[in-house]
Design a protein around this motif. Structure first.
Motif, mmCIF file in Angstrom:
data_model
loop_
_atom_site.group_PDB
_atom_site.id
_atom_site.type_symbol
_atom_site.label_atom_id
_atom_site.label_comp_id
_atom_site.label_asym_id
_atom_site.label_seq_id
_atom_site.Cartn_x
_atom_site.Cartn_y
_atom_site.Cartn_z
ATOM 1 N N THR A 148 43.890 2.601 63.666
ATOM 2 C CA THR A 148 44.240 1.231 63.287
ATOM 3 C C THR A 148 45.620 1.135 62.649
ATOM 4 O OG1 THR A 148 43.121 1.495 61.147
ATOM 5 C CG2 THR A 148 41.835 0.569 62.962
ATOM 6 N N THR A 149 46.157 2.249 62.184
ATOM 7 C CA THR A 149 47.423 2.192 61.451
ATOM 8 C C THR A 149 48.573 2.935 62.109
ATOM 9 O OG1 THR A 149 46.770 4.118 60.116
ATOM 10 C CG2 THR A 149 46.220 1.946 59.242
ATOM 11 N N THR A 150 48.271 3.866 63.040
ATOM 12 C CA THR A 150 49.309 4.719 63.601
ATOM 13 C C THR A 150 49.355 4.594 65.112
ATOM 14 O OG1 THR A 150 48.927 6.316 61.811
ATOM 15 C CG2 THR A 150 50.210 7.063 63.700
ATOM 16 N N PRO A 151 50.489 4.199 65.677
ATOM 17 C CA PRO A 151 50.582 4.147 67.146
ATOM 18 C C PRO A 151 50.646 5.542 67.749
ATOM 19 C CG PRO A 151 52.697 3.619 66.145
ATOM 20 C CD PRO A 151 51.729 3.750 65.016
ATOM 21 N N GLY A 152 50.219 5.643 68.988
ATOM 22 C CA GLY A 152 50.285 6.922 69.678
ATOM 23 C C GLY A 152 49.167 7.857 69.261
ATOM 24 N N THR A 153 49.300 9.106 69.690
ATOM 25 C CA THR A 153 48.295 10.145 69.416
ATOM 26 C C THR A 153 48.913 11.203 68.522
ATOM 27 O OG1 THR A 153 47.315 9.774 71.598
ATOM 28 C CG2 THR A 153 46.722 11.801 70.461
ATOM 29 N N SER A 154 48.353 11.363 67.336
ATOM 30 C CA SER A 154 48.901 12.319 66.379
ATOM 31 C C SER A 154 48.084 13.594 66.365
ATOM 32 C CB SER A 154 48.920 11.706 64.972
ATOM 33 O OG SER A 154 47.600 11.461 64.524
ATOM 34 N N ALA A 155 48.695 14.657 65.843
ATOM 35 C CA ALA A 155 47.985 15.927 65.721
ATOM 36 C C ALA A 155 46.804 15.800 64.763
ATOM 37 C CB ALA A 155 48.949 17.009 65.226
ATOM 38 N N ALA A 156 46.966 14.988 63.727
ATOM 39 C CA ALA A 156 45.873 14.800 62.763
ATOM 40 C C ALA A 156 44.675 14.136 63.426
ATOM 41 C CB ALA A 156 46.359 13.962 61.587
ATOM 42 N N LEU A 157 44.926 13.174 64.314
ATOM 43 C CA LEU A 157 43.843 12.502 65.025
ATOM 44 C C LEU A 157 43.105 13.478 65.931
ATOM 45 C CD1 LEU A 157 42.265 9.998 65.900
ATOM 46 C CD2 LEU A 157 44.112 9.481 67.504
ATOM 47 N N LEU A 158 43.843 14.298 66.645
ATOM 48 C CA LEU A 158 43.211 15.287 67.516
ATOM 49 C C LEU A 158 42.417 16.311 66.705
ATOM 50 C CD1 LEU A 158 46.076 15.891 70.110
ATOM 51 C CD2 LEU A 158 44.040 14.446 70.350
ATOM 52 N N THR A 159 42.914 16.640 65.517
ATOM 53 C CA THR A 159 42.182 17.543 64.632
ATOM 54 C C THR A 159 40.861 16.922 64.205
ATOM 55 O OG1 THR A 159 44.224 18.538 63.812
ATOM 56 C CG2 THR A 159 42.249 18.813 62.458
ATOM 57 N N ASP A 160 40.889 15.628 63.868
ATOM 58 C CA ASP A 160 39.655 14.933 63.491
ATOM 59 C C ASP A 160 38.642 14.977 64.637
ATOM 60 O OD1 ASP A 160 40.645 14.252 60.991
ATOM 61 O OD2 ASP A 160 41.465 12.345 61.687
ATOM 62 N N LEU A 161 39.100 14.720 65.852
ATOM 63 C CA LEU A 161 38.208 14.759 67.013
ATOM 64 C C LEU A 161 37.646 16.164 67.226
ATOM 65 C CD1 LEU A 161 40.078 12.473 69.576
ATOM 66 C CD2 LEU A 161 37.756 12.128 68.698
#
Length: 245
Positions: free
Chosen positions: A209-222
Motif C-alpha cells: 500500500t505504501t511502496t511502488p514496485g517489488t522490493s526485496a523486503a516484500l519478497l522476504t515477507d512472502l
C-alpha cells in the motif's frame, strides 16, 4: 508419499465441501462481508481504510481458513475416518498434502474474490503491483490452512479446536503491527513479533500500500510466509494422530 493418493485425498475433501454449502459460504463469503463492513466503518476516512484494509485482507482469510481446517481435520479423527484411511496405503503426509491441495484451491478462489472486491468495489488504493496483493492474500489463506491442520492434532473435540483460535491467532493479531507499529513496542514484544508469521503477512500488505514496485523486503515477507506454511504442514504430519481417544 504418492502424488496419486494426494490427489485422491484432495478430490475427496473437495467433494465433501461441495455438499457443505455453509462451510463454503464461510470460506468464500465471510471474508468479503467483513471487508465490506470495514469499508462502511471507514466510509468518511478512505485513507485509513487503505492502511487497515490491506492488512485485514490478509488477516480475515487466515482466520477463516484456520478455523475451518482445524475443525475439518479433527472431525476426520473423531468420526474414525482418519483411522480407516490410514489403514490403507495412505501416509500422513499424503493426507495433509491432499488437504493442503484441496483447501489451497479454495484459498485461490477466496483470495481472488476478496482481492477483486477490495480493489474494485471497495476502492482500496495500493502502490505496489495488484497481482502481488492477490499473491499475499493467497499465501495468508494457505498459512491459516497449515496452522489449522497443525493445531488440530492437539484437540480432542471441535470445541477445543475452536479454542485454539484465541490461543494461536489472537496473540499474533495483537503483535503483528496492526494496532501499534512493531518498532514502537517494548523490546520483548518486538522480539516475539519477529518470530510470528502473521507479522510478515501484515508487513507485506503494508508494503504494497505504501511502496511502488517489488522490493526485496516484500519478497522476504512472502518467503517467510511460504516457509512457515511448509513448516506447519511438516509438523502437522509428524504430530497427526489416527484417532481421538
Amino acid at each position: 508419499m504418492s502424488g496419486t493418493r494426494t490427489i485422491a485425498t484432495a478430490r475427496r475433501v473437495l467433494a465433501q465441501l461441495r455438499h457443505d454449502p455453509r462451510t463454503v459460504a464461510m470460506l468464500l463469503v465471510v471474508p468479503c462481508l467483513l471487508l465490506t463492513l470495514l469499508r462502511c466503518m471507514f466510509d468518511d476516512q478512505p485513507q485509513l481504510f487503505d492502511r487497515v484494509g490491506a492488512a485485514l485482507l490478509g488477516v480475515f482469510p487466515l482466520l477463516v481458513m484456520f478455523l475451518v481446517t482445524s475443525v475439518a481435520m479433527l472431525r476426520e479423527r473423531t468420526t474414525g475416518t482418519l483411522e480407516r484411511l490410514l489403514t490403507m496405503p495412505l501416509g500422513k503426509l499424503d493426507l495433509l498434502l491432499g488437504y493442503a491441495l484441496a483447501f489451497g484451491l479454495v484459498a485461490l478462489v477466496q483470495a481472488a474474490l476478496a482481492a477483486t472486491l477490495t480493489l474494485g468495489l471497495l476502492g482500496l488504493d495500493v502502490q505496489g503491483p495488484t497481482w502481488l496483493l492477490f499473491a499475499v492474500a493467497l499465501g495468508d489463506g494457505l498459512l491459516g490452512m497449515a496452522l489449522g491442520l497443525l493445531v488440530s492434532a492437539f484437540a480432542r473435540t471441535e470445541f477445543q479446536a475452536v479454542q485454539f483460535l484465541p490461543a494461536v491467532i489472537l496473540p499474533q493479531l495483537l503483535l503483528c503491527g496492526l494496532f501499534v507499529p512493531r518498532d514502537a513496542m517494548a523490546a520483548p514484544l518486538r522480539w516475539a513479533s519477529e518470530v510470528l508469521p502473521l507479522s510478515y503477512a501484515v508487513d507485506a500488505m503494508n508494503r504494497l500500500t505504501t511502496t511502488p514496485g517489488t522490493s526485496a523486503a516484500l519478497l522476504t515477507d512472502l518467503a517467510v510466509i511460504a516457509a512457515c506454511t511448509l513448516l506447519a504442514l511438516t509438523l502437522g504430519a509428524a504430530t497427526l494422530r489416527r484417532r481421538t481417544d
